[in-house]
Write a protein that holds these residues in place. Structure first.
Motif, PDB file in Angstrom:
ATOM      1  N   ASP A   3      -0.292   9.909  -4.468  1.00  0.00           N
ATOM      2  CA  ASP A   3      -0.901   9.585  -3.373  1.00  0.00           C
ATOM      3  C   ASP A   3      -1.299   7.945  -3.810  1.00  0.00           C
ATOM      4  O   ASP A   3      -1.258   7.782  -5.058  1.00  0.00           O
ATOM      5  CB  ASP A   3      -2.364  10.169  -3.371  1.00  0.00           C
ATOM      6  CG  ASP A   3      -2.168  11.548  -2.777  1.00  0.00           C
ATOM      7  OD1 ASP A   3      -2.993  12.388  -3.118  1.00  0.00           O
ATOM      8  OD2 ASP A   3      -1.198  11.963  -2.204  1.00  0.00           O
ATOM      9  N   ILE A   4      -1.427   7.201  -2.742  1.00  0.00           N
ATOM     10  CA  ILE A   4      -1.644   5.703  -3.186  1.00  0.00           C
ATOM     11  C   ILE A   4      -2.991   5.531  -3.108  1.00  0.00           C
ATOM     12  O   ILE A   4      -3.617   6.069  -2.102  1.00  0.00           O
ATOM     13  CB  ILE A   4      -0.954   4.891  -1.752  1.00  0.00           C
ATOM     14  CG1 ILE A   4       0.713   4.913  -2.012  1.00  0.00           C
ATOM     15  CG2 ILE A   4      -1.277   3.297  -2.291  1.00  0.00           C
ATOM     16  CD1 ILE A   4       1.252   4.605  -3.122  1.00  0.00           C
ATOM     17  N   VAL A   5      -3.398   5.032  -4.237  1.00  0.00           N
ATOM     18  CA  VAL A   5      -4.932   4.754  -4.494  1.00  0.00           C
ATOM     19  C   VAL A   5      -5.393   3.335  -4.131  1.00  0.00           C
ATOM     20  O   VAL A   5      -6.311   3.311  -3.714  1.00  0.00           O
ATOM     21  CB  VAL A   5      -5.345   5.291  -5.640  1.00  0.00           C
ATOM     22  CG1 VAL A   5      -6.872   5.155  -6.128  1.00  0.00           C
ATOM     23  CG2 VAL A   5      -5.200   6.881  -6.068  1.00  0.00           C
ATOM     24  N   ILE A   6      -4.523   2.359  -4.389  1.00  0.00           N
ATOM     25  CA  ILE A   6      -4.780   1.038  -4.058  1.00  0.00           C
ATOM     26  C   ILE A   6      -3.504   0.292  -3.250  1.00  0.00           C
ATOM     27  O   ILE A   6      -2.439   0.813  -3.636  1.00  0.00           O
ATOM     28  CB  ILE A   6      -4.871   0.196  -5.371  1.00  0.00           C
ATOM     29  CG1 ILE A   6      -5.973   0.627  -6.165  1.00  0.00           C
ATOM     30  CG2 ILE A   6      -5.003  -1.334  -5.129  1.00  0.00           C
ATOM     31  CD1 ILE A   6      -6.131  -0.259  -7.532  1.00  0.00           C
ATOM     32  N   SER A   7      -3.816  -0.120  -2.193  1.00  0.00           N
ATOM     33  CA  SER A   7      -2.874  -0.515  -1.297  1.00  0.00           C
ATOM     34  C   SER A   7      -3.043  -1.979  -0.896  1.00  0.00           C
ATOM     35  O   SER A   7      -4.179  -2.073  -0.188  1.00  0.00           O
ATOM     36  CB  SER A   7      -2.501   0.102   0.065  1.00  0.00           C
ATOM     37  OG  SER A   7      -1.386  -0.308   0.766  1.00  0.00           O
ATOM     38  N   VAL A   8      -2.282  -3.015  -1.124  1.00  0.00           N
ATOM     39  CA  VAL A   8      -2.540  -4.479  -0.862  1.00  0.00           C
ATOM     40  C   VAL A   8      -1.341  -4.951   0.174  1.00  0.00           C
ATOM     41  O   VAL A   8      -0.626  -4.727  -0.296  1.00  0.00           O
ATOM     42  CB  VAL A   8      -2.676  -5.276  -2.013  1.00  0.00           C
ATOM     43  CG1 VAL A   8      -2.993  -6.702  -1.843  1.00  0.00           C
ATOM     44  CG2 VAL A   8      -3.988  -4.741  -2.957  1.00  0.00           C
ATOM     45  N   LYS A   9      -1.886  -5.529   1.107  1.00  0.00           N
ATOM     46  CA  LYS A   9      -0.857  -6.296   2.034  1.00  0.00           C
ATOM     47  C   LYS A   9      -0.987  -7.634   2.428  1.00  0.00           C
ATOM     48  O   LYS A   9      -2.193  -7.676   2.937  1.00  0.00           O
ATOM     49  CB  LYS A   9      -0.885  -5.430   3.430  1.00  0.00           C
ATOM     50  CG  LYS A   9      -0.610  -4.030   3.050  1.00  0.00           C
ATOM     51  CD  LYS A   9       0.853  -3.645   2.385  1.00  0.00           C
ATOM     52  CE  LYS A   9       1.032  -2.049   2.481  1.00  0.00           C
ATOM     53  NZ  LYS A   9       2.469  -1.862   1.446  1.00  0.00           N
ATOM     54  N   ASN A  10      -0.348  -8.576   1.869  1.00  0.00           N
ATOM     55  CA  ASN A  10      -0.487  -9.918   2.261  1.00  0.00           C
ATOM     56  C   ASN A  10      -1.871 -10.695   2.067  1.00  0.00           C
ATOM     57  O   ASN A  10      -2.342 -11.463   2.829  1.00  0.00           O
ATOM     58  CB  ASN A  10      -0.103 -10.217   3.736  1.00  0.00           C
ATOM     59  CG  ASN A  10       1.105  -9.533   4.373  1.00  0.00           C
ATOM     60  OD1 ASN A  10       1.239  -8.845   5.082  1.00  0.00           O
ATOM     61  ND2 ASN A  10       2.211  -9.988   3.438  1.00  0.00           N
ATOM     62  N   LEU A  11      -2.431 -10.224   0.910  1.00  0.00           N
ATOM     63  CA  LEU A  11      -3.693 -10.358   0.693  1.00  0.00           C
ATOM     64  C   LEU A  11      -3.706 -12.048  -0.074  1.00  0.00           C
ATOM     65  O   LEU A  11      -2.864 -12.429  -0.659  1.00  0.00           O
ATOM     66  CB  LEU A  11      -4.286  -9.658  -0.726  1.00  0.00           C
ATOM     67  CG  LEU A  11      -5.652  -9.781  -0.949  1.00  0.00           C
ATOM     68  CD1 LEU A  11      -6.639  -9.241  -0.011  1.00  0.00           C
ATOM     69  CD2 LEU A  11      -5.849  -8.915  -2.357  1.00  0.00           C
ATOM     70  N   GLY A  60      -5.063 -11.284   5.260  1.00  0.00           N
ATOM     71  CA  GLY A  60      -4.618 -10.022   4.828  1.00  0.00           C
ATOM     72  C   GLY A  60      -5.554  -8.878   4.490  1.00  0.00           C
ATOM     73  O   GLY A  60      -6.572  -8.897   5.138  1.00  0.00           O
ATOM     74  N   GLY A  61      -5.196  -7.954   3.828  1.00  0.00           N
ATOM     75  CA  GLY A  61      -6.077  -6.910   3.406  1.00  0.00           C
ATOM     76  C   GLY A  61      -5.675  -5.647   2.644  1.00  0.00           C
ATOM     77  O   GLY A  61      -4.575  -5.958   1.706  1.00  0.00           O
ATOM     78  N   GLY A  62      -6.339  -4.733   2.737  1.00  0.00           N
ATOM     79  CA  GLY A  62      -5.850  -3.347   1.746  1.00  0.00           C
ATOM     80  C   GLY A  62      -6.805  -2.557   1.650  1.00  0.00           C
ATOM     81  O   GLY A  62      -8.117  -2.535   2.154  1.00  0.00           O
ATOM     82  N   THR A  63      -6.562  -1.384   0.779  1.00  0.00           N
ATOM     83  CA  THR A  63      -7.525  -0.444   0.754  1.00  0.00           C
ATOM     84  C   THR A  63      -7.724  -0.089  -0.638  1.00  0.00           C
ATOM     85  O   THR A  63      -6.583  -0.019  -1.421  1.00  0.00           O
ATOM     86  CB  THR A  63      -7.160   0.921   1.483  1.00  0.00           C
ATOM     87  OG1 THR A  63      -5.865   1.377   1.139  1.00  0.00           O
ATOM     88  CG2 THR A  63      -7.252   0.471   2.882  1.00  0.00           C
ATOM     89  N   VAL A  64      -8.836   0.329  -1.411  1.00  0.00           N
ATOM     90  CA  VAL A  64      -9.109   0.729  -2.683  1.00  0.00           C
ATOM     91  C   VAL A  64      -9.614   2.365  -2.639  1.00  0.00           C
ATOM     92  O   VAL A  64     -10.939   2.252  -1.933  1.00  0.00           O
ATOM     93  CB  VAL A  64      -9.801  -0.002  -3.424  1.00  0.00           C
ATOM     94  CG1 VAL A  64     -10.309   0.374  -4.927  1.00  0.00           C
ATOM     95  CG2 VAL A  64      -9.062  -1.315  -3.571  1.00  0.00           C
ATOM     96  N   ALA A  65      -9.119   3.383  -2.970  1.00  0.00           N
ATOM     97  CA  ALA A  65      -9.740   4.573  -2.735  1.00  0.00           C
ATOM     98  C   ALA A  65     -10.247   4.947  -1.251  1.00  0.00           C
ATOM     99  O   ALA A  65     -11.261   5.542  -0.935  1.00  0.00           O
ATOM    100  CB  ALA A  65     -10.849   4.988  -3.697  1.00  0.00           C
ATOM    101  N   GLY A  66      -9.286   4.664  -0.411  1.00  0.00           N
ATOM    102  CA  GLY A  66      -9.388   4.751   0.949  1.00  0.00           C
ATOM    103  C   GLY A  66     -10.309   3.797   1.853  1.00  0.00           C
ATOM    104  O   GLY A  66     -10.597   3.951   3.024  1.00  0.00           O
ATOM    105  N   CYS A  67     -11.065   2.820   0.929  1.00  0.00           N
ATOM    106  CA  CYS A  67     -11.974   2.054   1.586  1.00  0.00           C
ATOM    107  C   CYS A  67     -11.493   0.687   1.562  1.00  0.00           C
ATOM    108  O   CYS A  67     -10.671   0.076   0.820  1.00  0.00           O
ATOM    109  CB  CYS A  67     -13.239   1.758   0.543  1.00  0.00           C
ATOM    110  SG  CYS A  67     -13.974   3.544   0.383  1.00  0.00           S
ATOM    111  N   SER A  68     -11.655  -0.051   2.905  1.00  0.00           N
ATOM    112  CA  SER A  68     -11.181  -1.201   3.254  1.00  0.00           C
ATOM    113  C   SER A  68     -11.646  -2.485   2.393  1.00  0.00           C
ATOM    114  O   SER A  68     -13.098  -2.417   2.108  1.00  0.00           O
ATOM    115  CB  SER A  68     -11.233  -1.518   4.710  1.00  0.00           C
ATOM    116  OG  SER A  68     -10.962  -2.944   4.972  1.00  0.00           O
ATOM    117  N   ILE A  69     -11.007  -3.426   1.855  1.00  0.00           N
ATOM    118  CA  ILE A  69     -11.469  -4.431   0.899  1.00  0.00           C
ATOM    119  C   ILE A  69     -12.058  -5.561   1.940  1.00  0.00           C
ATOM    120  O   ILE A  69     -12.407  -6.341   1.388  1.00  0.00           O
ATOM    121  CB  ILE A  69     -10.369  -5.040   0.047  1.00  0.00           C
ATOM    122  CG1 ILE A  69      -9.309  -5.582   1.012  1.00  0.00           C
ATOM    123  CG2 ILE A  69     -10.154  -3.967  -0.929  1.00  0.00           C
ATOM    124  CD1 ILE A  69      -8.169  -6.017  -0.053  1.00  0.00           C
TER     125      ILE A  69
END
Length: 246
Positions: A3-11, A60-69
């Motif tokens: 499972d992906i726990v941290i996902s960062v896109k164009n941050l 940009g954005g992303g998630t950590v443990a399913g929460c939006s940064i």
């Protein structure tokens, strides 16, 4: 794949005209030990603050443990642990008082504090130090205790910001044994370090230069890609292209 726990896109993070973090993207899996490296001024601390919910991205954005940064910073804080070289244990409190204080802040019940606190002390061989003032402990012991407390609420991700600064090599190795044990239990470890031998212990390593991710792969693949014998050589090759520092 896990499972992906941290996902960062164009941050991206700007401070006026200065771009501290420039359009970075990566994913980190559950149970992965992810090394986040870069020279001073490369942008890694700014990036980590965004991932911890302490700083809002410019774009940009992303998630950590399913929460939006982008808007769920307070939620993120409930799902993560954090430890830095300047760890915040209270020197004038005992070992157990520090455990109880932080566990209460993390929302654990009295029963959970008692059970997990005792298990932690046993695992660290600290049972005899329960009533010892933290200020009298050796630095290496403080580091291990701070790490254990940062994970007492069983977070999905633990952020370690140069956690082994100033400790001897033997203590650093023992500390990394704790990291491996924690990751094996499914916790994701996101770690920054200035010790390139520690980069070798990570499952994958990202290297930032001037706010951008210039390399991301396993230590073995990075050494092969840059025809280097050590991660220190890889880091030096990439750092030569840096235009900023500080």
């Amino acid at each position: 794949m896990s499972d992906i726990v941290i996902s960062v896109k164009n941050l991206t993070k700007r401070f006026g005209d200065f771009i501290a973090v420039n359009n970075i993207s990566f994913d980190v899996e559950k149970g992965e030990i992810f090394g986040f490296l870069g020279a001073n001024g490369a942008g890694k601390t700014t990036a980590m603050r965004m991932l911890c919910g302490l700083s809002r991205p410019t774009s940009g954005g992303g998630t950590v443990a399913g929460c939006s940064i982008m808007g769920e910073g307070e939620k993120i804080k409930r799902h993560i642990g954090y430890m830095s070289q300047r760890f915040s244990l209270y020197n004038d409190l005992t070992v157990w008082e520090n455990i109880r204080l932080y566990a209460t802040v993390y929302g654990l019940s009295l029963r959970q504090i008692d059970e997990r606190g005792k298990a932690m002390l046993s695992r660290l061989s600290f049972l005899d130090e329960r009533n010892t003032l933290v200020g009298s402990l050796p630095l290496g012991w403080k580091q291990k205790l701070a790490f254990a407390i940062a994970t007492i609420h069983e977070p999905e991700v633990v952020f370690l910001d140069e956690p082994t600064g100033g400790v001897d090599p033997i203590t650093r190795r023992q500390f990394w044994e704790l990291i491996y044990e924690t990751a094996a239990g499914g916790t994701t470890i996101f770690v920054t370090t200035h010790y390139m031998d520690e980069a070798e212990y990570c499952h994958r390593v990202s290297i930032m230069v001037d706010g951008e991710v210039h390399a991301l792969d396993t230590p073995a693949q990075l050494k092969q890609q840059y025809a280097a014998d050590t991660m220190d050589e890889v880091f030096r090759i990439l750092a030569r292209s840096a235009q900023r520092g500080g």
